[in-house]
Design an enzyme around this catalytic site. Structure first.
Site, PDB file in Angstrom:
ATOM      1  N   CYS A 122     -10.816   0.599   5.388  1.00  0.00           N
ATOM      2  CA  CYS A 122     -10.252  -0.133   4.267  1.00  0.00           C
ATOM      3  C   CYS A 122      -8.839  -0.596   4.583  1.00  0.00           C
ATOM      4  O   CYS A 122      -8.642  -1.645   5.158  1.00  0.00           O
ATOM      5  CB  CYS A 122     -10.281   0.754   3.021  1.00  0.00           C
ATOM      6  N   CYS A 152      -5.886   2.020   4.925  1.00  0.00           N
ATOM      7  CA  CYS A 152      -4.935   3.118   5.082  1.00  0.00           C
ATOM      8  C   CYS A 152      -3.820   2.649   6.014  1.00  0.00           C
ATOM      9  O   CYS A 152      -4.076   2.026   7.040  1.00  0.00           O
ATOM     10  CB  CYS A 152      -5.605   4.350   5.674  1.00  0.00           C
ATOM     11  N   CYS A 197      -7.202   0.407  10.046  1.00  0.00           N
ATOM     12  CA  CYS A 197      -8.060   1.229   9.200  1.00  0.00           C
ATOM     13  C   CYS A 197      -9.348   0.440   9.046  1.00  0.00           C
ATOM     14  O   CYS A 197      -9.402  -0.526   8.291  1.00  0.00           O
ATOM     15  CB  CYS A 197      -7.419   1.479   7.840  1.00  0.00           C
TER      16      CYS A 197
END
Lengths: 101, 212
Positions: B119, B121, B116
């Site tokens: 961030c 995920c 991700c």
């Protein structure tokens, strides 16, 4: 940050501290209550600027993003937050003392 | 009282993080304040927060491993998983939430990796909370650009002939890798197979353990 230069991977792992787990839980609960979406959190994270990614830890960024979204949603005011934080700081010097457990 | 944990490991064998024993930080104080305000205002309860944390602690890569092992032994389930991983895993009894979940299958020619870049995920309902490195700048920046070099740092040296596909997760679209079944495992039971499925093999930074 995808594609940007960065150093070698650090594969070590830390145990999540209680306060970090609580931040995670607040994220899930606040989101389930409809006060923000993941996109709202994401926007708050982006607004912090690149410095935040160097100077703050993961869950520090998350609690800051959750706070911004909850204030925007009108769940509490910045004044309420400030008063409560002052009260908490007066309880003790460590997390355990300040959190009353 | 601050304790000195520097020379100690936790029961799970990981070092305690400094946050556990240093003076109350600004952000920890904010967490306490927000939690208390939400409880005072009836938005949540201490019990609900505790039960969220319990649920979080109970999720582990064993959930994902059970899904992978099922897909290896049951062709019908495998097809369902590749068609709609969210529905297929829900049918197995896992609470995977409202999010989309896509299973990407490793084959003899293709190796999949998830990241991700925004961030963190992660298919947390099937794998638990993401490891620190998954959230690190180094992994997120580099795996999309030079995946083979990053995989080598995990000890996975893929042949040049293998196609590497990197999947970038988003807030509502998550991925899990369905690793290739190791050779020589024809006689193993579903639970024996599940024991071979590592967390990293479902992220794509590793492959399953070999049999025996």
């Amino acid at each position: 940050m995808g594609g940007q230069p960065a150093g070698a991977l650090d594969l070590s792992q830390h145990d999540f501290a209680l306060w970090e787990k609580r931040v995670d839980a607040l994220m899930i609960i606040g989101s389930a209550r409809g006060h923000f979406t993941v996109d709202g959190l994401r926007r708050a994270l982006e607004d912090m600027g690149e410095d935040a990614f160097e100077t703050m830890t993961y869950y520090e960024r998350w609690i800051a993003a959750i706070n911004q979204n909850l204030v925007e949603a009108g769940v509490y005011t910045l004044e309420e937050l400030g008063l409560r934080m002052a009260e908490i700081q007066a309880r003790g010097d460590t997390y355990g003392e300040a959190a009353n457990g | 009282m601050p304790h000195d944990h520097h020379d100690h490991l936790s029961p799970s064998g990981h070092p305690f993080r400094a946050d556990d024993d240093v003076p109350l930080s600004y952000w920890q104080c904010m967490e306490i304040a927000i939690r208390e305000l939400l409880i005072d205002k009836g938005e949540t309860t201490a019990a609900e927060i505790a039960s969220q944390i319990d649920a979080m602690d109970s999720r582990s890569p064993a959930n994902g491993a059970a899904v992978v092992a099922r897909a290896w032994v049951d062709p019908r389930f495998r097809a369902q998983l590749l068609e709609n991983a969210a529905d297929a895993t829900r049918e197995m009894g896992f609470d995977i939430g409202p999010l989309n979940l896509i299973a990407v299958e490793n084959t003899a020619d293709v190796h999949n990796v998830i990241v991700c870049t925004l961030c963190s995920c992660y298919p947390r309902n099937l794998l638990g909370l993401p490891p620190d490195w998954y959230k690190s700048r180094a992994y997120r920046s580099r795996v999309v650009k030079s995946p083979r070099a990053v995989l080598r740092e995990f000890g996975l040296d893929l042949p040049e002939t293998t196609t590497v596909r990197v999947h970038d997760s988003t807030a509502d679209m998550r991925y899990i890798v369905l690793p290739a079944r190791p050779a020589g495992t024809e006689r193993l039971s579903e639970s024996e197979l599940a024991a071979l499925v590592t967390r990293d093999s479902m992220i794509g930074t590793g492959i399953p353990l070999s049999a025996g």
